[in-house]
Design an enzyme around this catalytic site. Sequence first.
Site, PDB file in Angstrom:
ATOM      1  N   LYS A 177      14.062 -37.646 -25.403  1.00 47.02           N
ATOM      2  CA  LYS A 177      14.920 -37.116 -26.462  1.00 47.02           C
ATOM      3  C   LYS A 177      15.317 -35.689 -26.098  1.00 47.02           C
ATOM      4  O   LYS A 177      14.548 -34.741 -26.273  1.00 47.02           O
ATOM      5  CB  LYS A 177      14.206 -37.089 -27.823  1.00 47.02           C
ATOM      6  CG  LYS A 177      15.168 -36.768 -28.981  1.00 47.02           C
ATOM      7  CD  LYS A 177      14.498 -36.176 -30.181  1.00 47.02           C
ATOM      8  CE  LYS A 177      14.358 -34.674 -30.090  1.00 47.02           C
ATOM      9  NZ  LYS A 177      15.669 -33.936 -30.120  1.00 47.02           N
ATOM     10  N   GLU A 252       4.597 -27.175 -23.772  1.00 45.39           N
ATOM     11  CA  GLU A 252       5.025 -25.890 -23.199  1.00 45.39           C
ATOM     12  C   GLU A 252       5.790 -25.194 -24.305  1.00 45.39           C
ATOM     13  O   GLU A 252       6.872 -25.617 -24.691  1.00 45.39           O
ATOM     14  CB  GLU A 252       5.888 -26.126 -21.952  1.00 45.39           C
ATOM     15  CG  GLU A 252       6.067 -24.857 -21.117  1.00 45.39           C
ATOM     16  CD  GLU A 252       7.375 -24.165 -21.403  1.00 45.39           C
ATOM     17  OE1 GLU A 252       7.356 -23.205 -22.221  1.00 45.39           O
ATOM     18  OE2 GLU A 252       8.403 -24.557 -20.833  1.00 45.39           O
ATOM     19  N   CYS A 286      11.552 -18.914 -22.403  1.00 45.23           N
ATOM     20  CA  CYS A 286      10.234 -18.769 -23.020  1.00 45.23           C
ATOM     21  C   CYS A 286       9.340 -17.811 -22.254  1.00 45.23           C
ATOM     22  O   CYS A 286       8.417 -17.230 -22.828  1.00 45.23           O
ATOM     23  CB  CYS A 286       9.579 -20.138 -23.144  1.00 45.23           C
ATOM     24  SG  CYS A 286       9.636 -21.104 -21.630  1.00 45.23           S
ATOM     25  N   GLU A 386       8.456 -13.893 -31.091  1.00 51.25           N
ATOM     26  CA  GLU A 386       9.380 -14.309 -30.030  1.00 51.25           C
ATOM     27  C   GLU A 386      10.798 -14.251 -30.579  1.00 51.25           C
ATOM     28  O   GLU A 386      11.148 -14.999 -31.505  1.00 51.25           O
ATOM     29  CB  GLU A 386       9.044 -15.719 -29.551  1.00 51.25           C
ATOM     30  CG  GLU A 386       9.890 -16.164 -28.377  1.00 51.25           C
ATOM     31  CD  GLU A 386       9.527 -17.542 -27.864  1.00 51.25           C
ATOM     32  OE1 GLU A 386       9.594 -17.753 -26.646  1.00 51.25           O
ATOM     33  OE2 GLU A 386       9.187 -18.405 -28.695  1.00 51.25           O
TER      34      GLU A 386
END
Length: 479
Positions: A177, A252, A286, A386
């Site tokens: 997906k 992750e 990231c 973040e």
Amino acid sequence: MAAPTHSPHTGDIFTGGAWHPPLGRSVQRVINPATEEVIAEAALGDTRDLDRAVAAARAALPDWSETSRQTRLDLLRSVLDIYTRRIGDFAAAITAELGAPRSLSEGAQAPAGVGHLRAVIEALEAFPFETRLPNGDLMLRDPVGVCGLITPWNWPINQIALKVAPALAAGCTMVLKPSELTPLSGLLYAEVLEEAGVPPGVFNLVNGTGPEIGAAMATHPDIDMISFTGSTRAGKAVLRAGAETVKRATLELGGKSANIIFADADLETAVASGVKTCFQNTGQSCDAPTRMLVERSAYDRVVALAAKAGSEATVGDPEQPGPHIGPLVSDLQFTRVQELISAGIAEGARLVTGGPGKPETCQRGYFVRPTIFADVTPDMRIAREEIFGPVLVILPFDTEAEAIALANDTPYGLASYLSTGDPDRAMRVARAMRAGTCNVNGAYFGAGSPFGGFKQSGLGREGGALGIEDFTEVKVLAI
């Protein structure tokens, strides 16, 4: 802007070796983030489409899991050949759907699919599916089974390759997906696998939303493992959802990576590299080095160098070549980054360059001003959350021990960066940083090295031999 290369199957999903319209016949508008225009309508599957894909993967598992190493190598090499031939199509799609500038799409985003495939092929050639233990028992590594692969929008092909290739190498079957924000590159990847001759049901693709398809994958009783890349918040939801079936998971997740710069480093090189790497992909990586920690004796010099590098960073049309920065991926992402830039100003950080709003030259599209804050304290939101945009924060430190403590003062642990002229200190500090990678003096880890995080940055590793290993179960034969 030039039109991207679209798959002729944009309105379909790929299950059981064939293209089908989604059973619910829903679509997702794909927005070009540089123009805010609709460039495609991609199929959106529902849980019925997922059930059909999982059933196809389950039916294909017995045969594929028993294939030889050579069969899998031949298939992966065919995938590599076809992908390489079509790499321009992938770069064009990524520029259109993500807004990555052509130089980035052609130089890093699309080529990531080549590097990871080559690394998996090399790892598979020597992978120890059978190992004789010192006690005489035989340890086998069997395919984990049917895998649900959920990939993000920020490096779409990078993450697809890091999941699909090792799953095939391990002998697993799968349902992919891709992110609903960047489905075009995923559809092209399905075409490559189809042309390469992946047996029906081994690879399946169902476009859909995270709350519907992603959540259903995490709870599906016939999916044995989830490999997920995305936010830490969403990763926690995947773990919770999979707990009922004790589903294997590799994750992750997010990061807030520290970049320690000591006074004895080559400051001009270290600062220019740190700013550039933070701003690459519009800050939507990231492992971006978003926290620059600077030894106090060099602090003023580093802030001045960062201001210069930040002011020279340009924003522009992704279709044009050059080192400029593109837009953020969506209006939602734009709004979040603007909120955090405003929070940094409100909390008293010193705005060095950039700030709220769009660049004067890019009022259309989800463009932001590359932004740098100095005099940031560890408790500020911009130092802890973040941001996922081109926003760099600079903090001072006095001692090596304080630098390490600041670097590790985060719930994340995906990556770290370090610049120093002292080789002994480089090794000492790198070993002390609680992160999955440490890039020293401008180096960056290569394809095939394991990538993943400590703490809330994830579980497991992707890339090379360890990436294949995560798609296996261990069995011991005592004979």
